[in-house]
Design an enzyme around this catalytic site. Structure first.
Site, PDB file in Angstrom:
ATOM      1  N   ASP A   1      84.019 -32.362  45.461  1.00  0.00           N
ATOM      2  CA  ASP A   1      84.298 -31.324  44.455  1.00  0.00           C
ATOM      3  C   ASP A   1      83.708 -29.980  44.877  1.00  0.00           C
ATOM      4  O   ASP A   1      84.290 -28.919  44.628  1.00  0.00           O
ATOM      5  CB  ASP A   1      83.706 -31.729  43.090  1.00  0.00           C
ATOM      6  CG  ASP A   1      84.389 -32.984  42.556  1.00  0.00           C
ATOM      7  OD1 ASP A   1      84.025 -33.447  41.465  1.00  0.00           O
ATOM      8  OD2 ASP A   1      85.293 -33.495  43.247  1.00  0.00           O
ATOM      9  N   ASP A   9      85.620 -26.491  44.909  1.00  0.00           N
ATOM     10  CA  ASP A   9      85.149 -25.310  44.153  1.00  0.00           C
ATOM     11  C   ASP A   9      84.975 -24.106  45.081  1.00  0.00           C
ATOM     12  O   ASP A   9      85.301 -22.983  44.713  1.00  0.00           O
ATOM     13  CB  ASP A   9      83.818 -25.621  43.448  1.00  0.00           C
ATOM     14  CG  ASP A   9      84.013 -26.650  42.330  1.00  0.00           C
ATOM     15  OD1 ASP A   9      83.020 -27.235  41.871  1.00  0.00           O
ATOM     16  OD2 ASP A   9      85.191 -26.875  41.960  1.00  0.00           O
ATOM     17  N   LEU A  46     111.957 -44.651  20.196  1.00  0.00           N
ATOM     18  CA  LEU A  46     112.333 -45.990  20.662  1.00  0.00           C
ATOM     19  C   LEU A  46     112.392 -46.960  19.492  1.00  0.00           C
ATOM     20  O   LEU A  46     111.609 -46.846  18.558  1.00  0.00           O
ATOM     21  CB  LEU A  46     111.259 -46.501  21.647  1.00  0.00           C
ATOM     22  CG  LEU A  46     111.168 -45.778  22.978  1.00  0.00           C
ATOM     23  CD1 LEU A  46     109.850 -46.098  23.642  1.00  0.00           C
ATOM     24  CD2 LEU A  46     112.333 -46.156  23.860  1.00  0.00           C
ATOM     25  N   LYS A  99     103.032 -48.586  27.156  1.00  0.00           N
ATOM     26  CA  LYS A  99     103.419 -47.563  26.177  1.00  0.00           C
ATOM     27  C   LYS A  99     102.164 -46.791  25.782  1.00  0.00           C
ATOM     28  O   LYS A  99     101.368 -47.236  24.966  1.00  0.00           O
ATOM     29  CB  LYS A  99     104.053 -48.208  24.953  1.00  0.00           C
ATOM     30  CG  LYS A  99     104.602 -47.167  23.965  1.00  0.00           C
ATOM     31  CD  LYS A  99     105.396 -47.817  22.831  1.00  0.00           C
ATOM     32  CE  LYS A  99     105.970 -46.761  21.902  1.00  0.00           C
ATOM     33  NZ  LYS A  99     104.919 -45.911  21.273  1.00  0.00           N
TER      34      LYS A  99
HETATM   35  N1  LIG Z   1     104.861 -43.569  25.310  1.00  0.00           N
HETATM   36  C1  LIG Z   1     105.202 -44.041  26.505  1.00  0.00           C
HETATM   37  O1  LIG Z   1     104.329 -44.424  27.307  1.00  0.00           O
HETATM   38  N2  LIG Z   1     106.587 -44.094  26.857  1.00  0.00           N
HETATM   39  N3  LIG Z   1     107.603 -43.590  26.096  1.00  0.00           N
HETATM   40  C2  LIG Z   1     108.709 -43.828  26.808  1.00  0.00           C
HETATM   41  C3  LIG Z   1     110.067 -43.441  26.389  1.00  0.00           C
HETATM   42  C4  LIG Z   1     110.407 -42.803  25.228  1.00  0.00           C
HETATM   43  C5  LIG Z   1     111.799 -42.636  25.282  1.00  0.00           C
HETATM   44  C6  LIG Z   1     112.233 -43.165  26.467  1.00  0.00           C
HETATM   45  O2  LIG Z   1     111.139 -43.648  27.173  1.00  0.00           O
HETATM   46  N4  LIG Z   1     108.464 -44.454  27.962  1.00  0.00           N
HETATM   47  C7  LIG Z   1     107.135 -44.627  28.010  1.00  0.00           C
HETATM   48  N5  LIG Z   1     106.446 -45.211  29.017  1.00  0.00           N
END
Ligand SMILES: NC(=O)n1nc(-c2ccco2)nc1N
Length: 324
Positions: free
Chosen positions: A32, A36, A82, A116
């Site tokens: 780092d 810097d 989704l 997700k």
């Molecule tokens: N929230 C999230 O990690 N998402 N959301 C989507 C998504 C939302 C609409 C299409 O794909 N894909 C991932 N990995």
């Protein structure tokens, strides 16, 4: 003896390269302190020759002054939400509905399987490789312009690392606050008698809604890209997984848990594997997102009124306590 402008351009290129190694590949090659030193060398050159300062310079991450309000942005391509499933049977019914709509389809559909992330969905537009605009998802049609705040996020490149960038490329992804940053933020808030955040998602939302980018910058937010919206002047790969790899190759951070799974069994194995890893990922997730990998099939399947037919979020059972 390279000209002043050549010295400045060389330093910018070097700093962008090391930002990519550190923030995207997680494989820094210099300490780092060395980063810097280079950064301050560039800063000094730019301060003594402000006419050479450009918005995409690594020194220009923090906006000049706070905004007084956020303007609205209309998404050219809606950012849809989704549909969810909560158990294996519901997931298998989702797959069956897909297969019924793709009569010829091979028995083994390939899915791109992703954790997700539980943060905020954002849209980031690059024009000729330069970050020009960023917006929240909002209601899917219209979001808030958070460009100044997004520019302060260290793992988001201000310029794509490619010699021939697309004319226009919209990166879609989730901005989140890692657990460590969340704990530090709440600890400091407590110490200063300020309000604490209930969970990293609220902390990320609050940090992006700051009118002063200098505050956002202190919050250690991160992006993980998960898709593409607008794409002009480029021929995109024909699978979702390859598109994410392409983004990654240009300096856009993509989650390292993402995998291709052929058939239902492998998908369910991925789901359980991520569920096991969940407690020590270091950031909040609330399930997985399982997407038909082939783009042509995605387009054939299209969207139900509000959500894609080609993707489903398979959520985890609600946790009684929240994070950390
Ligand atoms: N929230 C999230 O990690 N998402 N959301 C989507 C998504 C939302 C609409 C299409 O794909 N894909 C991932 N990995």
């Amino acid at each position: 003896q390279p000209s002043l402008q050549q010295q400045i351009e060389e330093l910018r290129k070097t700093l962008r390269h090391h930002e990519y190694l550190y923030h995207v590949l997680d494989t820094p090659e210099i300490p780092d302190s060395e980063y810097d030193r280079l950064f301050h060398q560039l800063k000094a050159l730019e301060n003594s020759h402000p006419e050479f300062i450009t918005a995409d310079s690594p020194t220009q991450r923090v906006g000049a002054k706070p905004l007084t309000s956020f303007s609205q942005i209309k998404h050219e391509i809606p950012m849809l939400s989704l549909d969810n499933v909560f158990n294996d049977d519901e997931f298998m019914a989702f797959v069956k509905r897909i297969q019924d709509r793709l009569p010829f389809s091979t028995e083994n559909l390939t899915f791109c399987c992703e954790p997700k992330l539980d943060g905020l969905a954002v849209s980031i537009l690059y024009e000729n490789g330069k970050l020009v605009r960023a917006a929240t998802r909002g209601d899917g049609q219209t979001g808030e312009d958070i460009t100044a705040n997004v520019r302060t996020i260290r793992n988001i490149p201000l310029q794509l690392l490619t010699d021939n960038p697309p004319a226009r490329l919209e990166v879609r992804g989730e901005i989140f606050m890692p657990h460590q940053a969340f704990e530090n933020l709440n600890e400091m808030a407590l110490a200063k008698g300020e309000k604490t955040f209930a969970n990293p998602r609220n902390a990320a939302a609050g940090s992006l809604r700051q009118l002063d980018p200098k505050v956002t910058r202190q919050r250690h937010l991160m992006l993980n890209a998960y898709g593409i919206g607008i794409a002009e002047g480029v021929l995109l790969p024909d699978t979702h997984y390859d598109r994410l790899q392409w983004l990654h190759s240009m300096g856009i951070p993509v989650n390292k848990e993402i995998e291709l799974c052929g058939g239902i069994e492998q998908v369910l194995k991925f789901y359980r594997n991520i569920q096991e890893k969940r407690p020590h990922l270091g950031y909040d997730i609330d399930g997985t997102v399982l997407k038909v990998n082939d783009i042509a099939l995605q387009e054939k399947l299209g969207f139900i009124s509000k959500a894609p037919r080609w993707a489903i979020a398979y959520k985890f059972p609600a946790q009684e306590e929240l994070t950390v």
